[in-house]
Design a protein around this motif. Structure first.
Motif, PDB file in Angstrom:
ATOM      1  N   UNK A   1     -84.272 -96.943 -13.561  1.00  0.00           N
ATOM      2  CA  UNK A   1     -84.870 -95.630 -13.391  1.00  0.00           C
ATOM      3  C   UNK A   1     -86.364 -95.749 -13.630  1.00  0.00           C
ATOM      4  N   UNK A   2     -87.041 -94.650 -13.396  1.00  0.00           N
ATOM      5  CA  UNK A   2     -88.473 -94.636 -13.674  1.00  0.00           C
ATOM      6  C   UNK A   2     -88.738 -93.558 -14.700  1.00  0.00           C
ATOM      7  N   UNK A   3     -89.561 -93.885 -15.673  1.00  0.00           N
ATOM      8  CA  UNK A   3     -89.981 -92.868 -16.616  1.00  0.00           C
ATOM      9  C   UNK A   3     -90.924 -91.912 -15.903  1.00  0.00           C
ATOM     10  N   UNK A   4     -91.263 -90.817 -16.556  1.00  0.00           N
ATOM     11  CA  UNK A   4     -92.124 -89.857 -15.877  1.00  0.00           C
ATOM     12  C   UNK A   4     -93.517 -90.431 -15.637  1.00  0.00           C
ATOM     13  N   UNK A   5     -93.908 -91.462 -16.397  1.00  0.00           N
ATOM     14  CA  UNK A   5     -95.207 -92.073 -16.108  1.00  0.00           C
ATOM     15  C   UNK A   5     -95.072 -93.174 -15.062  1.00  0.00           C
ATOM     16  N   UNK A   6     -93.934 -93.157 -14.323  1.00  0.00           N
ATOM     17  CA  UNK A   6     -93.711 -94.076 -13.213  1.00  0.00           C
ATOM     18  C   UNK A   6     -93.483 -95.517 -13.642  1.00  0.00           C
ATOM     19  N   UNK A   7     -93.311 -95.767 -14.937  1.00  0.00           N
ATOM     20  CA  UNK A   7     -92.980 -97.135 -15.345  1.00  0.00           C
ATOM     21  C   UNK A   7     -91.503 -97.374 -15.088  1.00  0.00           C
ATOM     22  N   UNK A   8     -91.191 -98.572 -14.625  1.00  0.00           N
ATOM     23  CA  UNK A   8     -89.810 -98.895 -14.313  1.00  0.00           C
ATOM     24  C   UNK A   8     -89.061 -99.252 -15.580  1.00  0.00           C
ATOM     25  N   UNK A   9     -87.817 -98.801 -15.679  1.00  0.00           N
ATOM     26  CA  UNK A   9     -87.004 -99.139 -16.839  1.00  0.00           C
ATOM     27  C   UNK A   9     -85.671 -99.670 -16.340  1.00  0.00           C
ATOM     28  N   UNK A  10     -85.244-100.804 -16.891  1.00  0.00           N
ATOM     29  CA  UNK A  10     -83.996-101.412 -16.453  1.00  0.00           C
ATOM     30  C   UNK A  10     -83.102-101.650 -17.656  1.00  0.00           C
TER      31      UNK A  10
ATOM     32  N   UNK B   1     -92.973-101.621  -6.383  1.00  0.00           N
ATOM     33  CA  UNK B   1     -91.985-101.088  -7.315  1.00  0.00           C
ATOM     34  C   UNK B   1     -90.738-101.952  -7.320  1.00  0.00           C
TER      35      UNK B   1
ATOM     36  N   UNK C   1    -100.906 -92.991 -11.305  1.00  0.00           N
ATOM     37  CA  UNK C   1     -99.476 -92.701 -11.217  1.00  0.00           C
ATOM     38  C   UNK C   1     -98.658 -93.920 -10.798  1.00  0.00           C
TER      39      UNK C   1
ATOM     40  N   UNK D   1     -97.865 -97.124 -11.094  1.00  0.00           N
ATOM     41  CA  UNK D   1     -98.122 -98.203 -12.052  1.00  0.00           C
ATOM     42  C   UNK D   1     -97.915 -99.576 -11.442  1.00  0.00           C
ATOM     43  N   UNK D   2     -96.774 -99.741 -10.760  1.00  0.00           N
ATOM     44  CA  UNK D   2     -96.437-101.078 -10.267  1.00  0.00           C
ATOM     45  C   UNK D   2     -97.435-101.563  -9.225  1.00  0.00           C
TER      46      UNK D   2
ATOM     47  N   UNK E   1     -96.801-100.316 -19.502  1.00  0.00           N
ATOM     48  CA  UNK E   1     -95.572-100.868 -20.072  1.00  0.00           C
ATOM     49  C   UNK E   1     -95.706-101.203 -21.552  1.00  0.00           C
TER      50      UNK E   1
ATOM     51  N   UNK F   1     -92.692-100.345 -23.574  1.00  0.00           N
ATOM     52  CA  UNK F   1     -91.513-101.201 -23.451  1.00  0.00           C
ATOM     53  C   UNK F   1     -91.835-102.543 -24.081  1.00  0.00           C
TER      54      UNK F   1
ATOM     55  N   UNK G   1     -98.011 -88.108 -22.862  1.00  0.00           N
ATOM     56  CA  UNK G   1     -97.366 -88.305 -21.571  1.00  0.00           C
ATOM     57  C   UNK G   1     -96.426 -87.144 -21.290  1.00  0.00           C
TER      58      UNK G   1
ATOM     59  N   UNK H   1     -97.836 -86.769 -17.377  1.00  0.00           N
ATOM     60  CA  UNK H   1     -96.962 -86.885 -16.206  1.00  0.00           C
ATOM     61  C   UNK H   1     -96.199 -85.611 -15.931  1.00  0.00           C
TER      62      UNK H   1
END
Lengths: 285, 356
Positions: free
Chosen positions: A33-42, A65, B68, B70-71, B101, B104, B260, B290
């Motif tokens: 999924x993606x967090x609201x800040x668009x970071x990917x989470x797996x 992405x 927005x 990020x990747x 990130x 994380x 955020x 966000x």
């Protein structure tokens, strides 16, 4: 098959499902999924300790992405003590900016070929295949095209760009004969489709009765679909390395060859330690 | 300024105009021109970077803000760094004010420590040094195999409080959750103000879920061996939200590193208002803001949200006039200048306490 797990990223879940169905396995549980800040989470949803893990992710759609998602999934599996992690990347991104040859990787690479599946499609779907001409839309694809032409025992042709003077636009020249024949354009990828549409026009004006286009990766970005709809193709055939349902809704000429069995067989053989080179010239049933 | 003699170039690897704002401010302060390069997305969404000048033997600074997408921003940075490395640049220093990130950075169930993955990728792409600001966890510096300069935005935010908050001596610094207490305390110390800490149910977000597995387990699994009786861990009780410290009749200033998802902040502001705070400010270094953040802030009891320009947020500012920006390009430009001249950076950290 024990000790094997297959996960699918979010780029092409349909292909992942087809591959695991062919292998008689369930797709591994993973939450991307993606967090609201668009970071990917797996988060991997099951144990992969000691397993042989295969992750299916194609380089299509939002490439950066999907690439990040793939990297994070691989990393997560390694940290969770998987015994081996293999990435199955049907359409390899950034392939035109670098070369995807084996020498550029530090790890083993198996580059499979869609050729056997293409040959099968031609024989099953084009009635006049014994009297057709395989055409390459540019000089770079000559090797690919001659290989197919030899196996079908038909002629080949190619189109090359000729610049007469410095400031003039490239002229496309057909080398070979397509008069009164079915022409089959073969290429590895179609992005904006400018080249193949020009090629199709050229072939029709040179006397081809029908023009097919067979492309391994159908990226179809930008004006591609409009161009195909306006061009004179009988059919544009791509494999399902990239999801095509949406595009097919807008263009009835697009047909899809399913290559999930080639990937599934490659996974099976790699897992069992068998040779994969059989797949370079045969399509599994 | 004679570019050729200076021996360093500054590039921006962002592709949108909004993201290159900070880079332009920094190069203006340094008195150099931004390096010529073209960064864009092709129609098939692949990132393409073209460096248009020679970088052979030079020290290169790549300024990258993270909008927005990020990747894509990460990919742009990696591709540019690698392009410069293969073009024989001597040093490649990434200036990444907000490091993505960074939340994380801990092991979560079967997750990935993306921050470490990102650090390895940056090293492989050719970066030799990073300048960043207010890392979410200082320990992230340990993930890198090259030097990391973690600058602080607090001097700017402290200055804003002293100059722009009328009657700031009647303020109290508030930590929205116990994990933010250390930072709040360092602000309170430097401003000579009181401290309050909030604790309770709404605060139980990702920060507490560092590792979803507890040893011993909270719940008895039926798949255990019979006869292996492990004592159970007590599950955490979630108390209602409390404020430890007195905010009655004061201005409450909530301090955090990243703002955020604003639901936590809005809830905290409600509580503070109930307990008697008459004005509520939020000071945060990185304003990601966000999703629905601008609307939620506009409708809440918060009076002002002050963030720095490490993360582009012009769109959010248009939607919510309560958001104010503090420019930190000065310290980034100064850091670049000092690194290039081989001078000490200690001056930039002179007013920083150990908890900041």
């Amino acid at each position: 098959m024990p000790n094997i797990k297959i996960f699918s990223g979010s780029s092409h879940p349909d292909l992942g499902q087809k591959i695991s169905d062919r292998l008689g396995l369930e797709l591994g549980k993973v939450v991307t999924k993606k967090f609201s800040n668009q970071e990917t989470c797996v988060e991997i949803g099951e144990s992969v300790r000691g397993e042989d893990v295969y992750i299916v992710q194609s380089g299509c759609g939002e490439i950066n992405d999907n690439l990040m998602e793939l990297l994070i999934m691989i990393n997560a599996c390694k940290i969770a003590s998987a015994s081996r992690v293999t990435a199955v990347i049907p359409c390899f991104p950034y392939a035109r900016q670098d070369k995807k040859d084996k020498g550029f990787f530090d790890i083993p690479v198996d580059n499979l070929y869609a050729e056997p599946a293409v040959l099968k499609w031609i024989k099953e779907n084009i009635n006049e295949w014994k009297n057709c001409t395989i055409v390459s839309p540019d000089a770079g694809g000559a090797k690919r095209v001659t290989s197919i032409a030899d196996r079908l025992n038909v002629d080949f042709a190619l189109i090359h760009k000729e610049r007469k003077k410095a400031n003039e636009v490239d002229r496309m020249v057909l080398v070979g004969d397509v008069k009164d024949r079915v022409a089959i354009l073969v290429d590895d990828m179609a992005d904006t489709c400018g080249t193949i549409c020009h090629a199709a026009d050229k072939l029709v004006s040179a006397g081809a009765t029908k023009v097919y286009a067979i492309l391994t990766h159908g990226i179809f970005s930008g004006p591609a679909i409009t161009r195909i709809n306006n061009a004179c193709f009988e059919a544009v055939v791509v494999t399902n390395t990239i999801p095509q349902e949406d595009k097919m809704k807008h263009c009835s000429k697009i047909q899809v060859i399913d290559i999930s069995m080639i990937l599934a067989e490659a996974i099976r053989r790699t897992h069992n330690g068998e040779s994969v080179s059989y797949l370079f010239s045969h399509v599994p049933l | 300024m004679n570019v050729a003699k200076s021996g360093y170039r500054v590039f921006s690897a962002n592709s949108t105009a909004a993201s290159t704002e900070l880079a332009k401010k920094i190069t203006e302060r340094l008195g150099v021109d931004l390096g010529k390069s073209v960064v864009y997305q092709e129609s098939n969404r692949e990132t393409r970077v073209d460096v248009k000048e020679s970088v052979r033997g030079q020290t290169i600074f790549i300024i990258q803000t993270v909008p927005r997408d990020v990747n894509t921003a990460i990919m742009e940075l990696l591709v540019m760094a690698y392009a410069l490395k293969t073009s024989c640049a001597k040093n490649i220093i990434g200036v990444i004010p907000y490091f993505p990130y960074s939340k994380q950075c801990k092991m979560r169930k079967r997750g990935s420590i993306v921050c470490k993955l990102l650090a390895s990728m940056l090293a492989k792409a050719g970066l030799t040094h990073i300048i960043t600001m207010d890392l979410h966890q200082k320990e992230i510096q340990g993930f890198f195999s090259f030097p990391v300069d973690n600058l602080r935005a607090s001097p700017f935010l402290l200055q804003y409080i002293q100059e722009e908050v009328p009657d700031y001596r009647n303020a109290i610094i508030v930590a929205k959750s116990p994990s933010a207490a250390k930072r709040a305390q360092s602000y309170a110390e430097r401003l000579r103000l009181g401290l309050a800490v909030m604790h309770g149910e709404a605060q139980c977000s990702e920060s507490d879920m560092a590792d979803g597995r507890h040893s011993p387990p909270c719940v008895r699994n039926t798949s255990g061996h019979p006869g292996l009786e492990l004592p159970l861990m007590m599950a955490k009780e979630k108390p209602p939200i409390t404020v430890v410290g007195d905010v009655g009749g004061r201005i409450a200033i909530i301090v955090d590193d990243i703002i955020d998802d604003v639901e936590d902040f809005v809830a905290a502001a409600e509580i503070l208002k109930e307990r008697g705070a008459y004005k509520i400010y939020i000071m945060a270094t990185h304003g990601l803001l966000s999703a629905d953040a601008p609307r939620l802030i506009e409708e809440s009891a918060i009076d002002e949200v002050v963030v720095t320009n490490t993360v582009p947020h012009e769109v959010q500012k248009l939607q919510c006039p309560k958001i104010k920006t503090v420019d930190v390009s000065m310290i980034l430009a100064e850091a670049i200048r000092r690194i290039h001249n081989g001078e000490s950076m200690a001056y930039l950290f002179r007013n920083i306490t150990v908890d900041d």
